[in-house]
Write an enzyme that holds these catalytic residues in place. Structure first.
Site, PDB file in Angstrom:
ATOM      1  N   HIS A  34      -0.454   0.371  -9.884  1.00  0.00           N
ATOM      2  CA  HIS A  34      -1.173  -0.501  -8.939  1.00  0.00           C
ATOM      3  C   HIS A  34      -1.742  -1.712  -9.690  1.00  0.00           C
ATOM      4  CE1 HIS A  34      -3.518  -0.495  -4.879  1.00  0.00           C
ATOM      5  NE2 HIS A  34      -3.183  -1.716  -5.252  1.00  0.00           N
ATOM      6  N   GLU A  80      -3.543   7.960  -5.304  1.00  0.00           N
ATOM      7  CA  GLU A  80      -3.704   7.237  -6.568  1.00  0.00           C
ATOM      8  C   GLU A  80      -4.918   7.741  -7.332  1.00  0.00           C
ATOM      9  OE1 GLU A  80      -3.606   3.002  -5.948  1.00  0.00           O
ATOM     10  OE2 GLU A  80      -1.534   3.052  -5.239  1.00  0.00           O
ATOM     11  N   ARG A 103       0.863  -1.182   0.000  1.00  0.00           N
ATOM     12  CA  ARG A 103       0.000   0.000   0.000  1.00  0.00           C
ATOM     13  C   ARG A 103       0.894   1.225   0.000  1.00  0.00           C
ATOM     14  NH1 ARG A 103      -3.303  -3.081  -1.279  1.00  0.00           N
ATOM     15  NH2 ARG A 103      -5.404  -3.451  -0.455  1.00  0.00           N
TER      16      ARG A 103
END
Length: 319
Positions: free
Chosen positions: A280, A261, A232
């Site tokens: 991601h 993000e 994360r």
């Protein structure tokens, strides 16, 4: 009785087909923001959730809600305490991403140590001989520090040890000594950053882990060491990472996740030669997406069939 399942964001058709095979009605969400879920969940019995925020307000709006099934291993976007108070199960699919993410991390280890992305870019710019002054690093015998030795961390260790011949160093405050394989050296938080040639982060996003990796850790690392984060983004202090990279305290980083993000276009990490960035995507394979959707759907089926789910992450006060 017909149940209605809210799906705020697209999932693999295999998960949807499984739910339909039980006669459930699928309600595709109007968006992935909190206000969208509050509006959409009113007449639903379950949510098959990806990254949308499942807050207390969303849960309260779902008067018929019995389960929120997370599509994947993480569940930090679900208010677990509120769900428990309201008698709503929250579940995840803890092993759905394990092998896929571990494979991706192995690729990250190879990419950062061999400077593959940088060489690719320089060659396309016409500099074939850039390689002569920017050599890579062999991995056999190098120390891989794994911070967080859960399912993914252990799978990364197995692949790196048997596949690449790396020495495995591990840190996890929740494990006992007997939980580690024979080939892993157990380290303290301080020593793992000091010893490792490559650090890969695999800790969960809980309160105590937010920005836990910062200048203290970077200053403790070897100047030749690399940092990989496919966990994360919030576990790293990005400002301090940028400073450490600029000051050459560490050799480079591979980042699949970010504090924000998507990251802003002017984020310095996106333009540094010694940083590889990806959007991601560690679990973004066809096989993994199917597995996450099917496992989340199977949890919904269990709960709506008055069975206990296989992978609960809360303990609801059943209404």
């Amino acid at each position: 009785m017909s149940y209605r399942i809210l799906i705020p964001q697209a999932v693999a058709k295999e998960g949807i087909e499984l739910l339909k095979s039980y006669g459930f009605e699928i309600k595709n969400g109007s968006g992935a923001k909190e206000e969208d879920l509050i509006k959409d969940v009113v007449d639903c019995d379950a949510i098959l959730l990806r990254t949308a925020p499942c807050t207390e307000a969303v849960l309260k709006a779902g008067k018929n809600l019995k389960i929120v099934a997370r599509h994947g291993a993480g569940y930090n976007n679900v208010d677990l305490a509120a769900a428990a108070r309201l008698g709503i199960w929250a579940t995840n699919a803890p092993d759905s991403t394990t092998n896929t993410v571990a494979e991706f991390v192995l690729g990250a280890i190879l990419a950062i140590s061999k400077k593959i992305f940088l060489m690719n870019r320089k060659m396309k710019e016409g500099d074939f001989f850039f390689k002569n002054t920017h050599k890579g690093m062999d991995l056999t015998g190098k120390k891989l520090g794994i911070v967080g030795f859960g399912r993914i961390g252990r799978k990364v260790a197995q692949k790196a040890f048997y596949g690449l011949g790396m020495k495995i160093f591990a840190y996890d405050p929740y494990l006992r000594e007997e939980d580690y394989p024979d080939y892993a050296t157990i380290c303290s938080w301080e020593n793992i950053f000091k010893e490792a040639d490559i650090i890969t982060l695999h800790m969960p996003l809980v309160k105590e882990n937010i920005r836990c990796v910062g200048m203290k850790e970077f200053s403790n690392m070897k100047e030749s060491a690399y940092l990989i984060n496919c966990a994360r983004g919030e576990v790293i202090n990005e400002e301090e990472l940028i400073l450490a990279l600029n000051e050459k305290l560490i050799a480079g980083a591979f980042l699949d996740v970010f504090e924000e993000e998507p990251p802003k276009n002017d984020n310095p990490l996106l333009s540094m030669d010694n940083v590889i960035t990806t959007p991601h995507m560690a679990s973004n394979t066809e096989e993994c997406m199917i597995l996450m959707a099917v496992q989340a759907a199977s949890e919904i089926i269990k709960v709506l069939s008055n069975e206990k789910p296989s992978w609960p992450v809360n303990n609801p006060l059943i209404k």
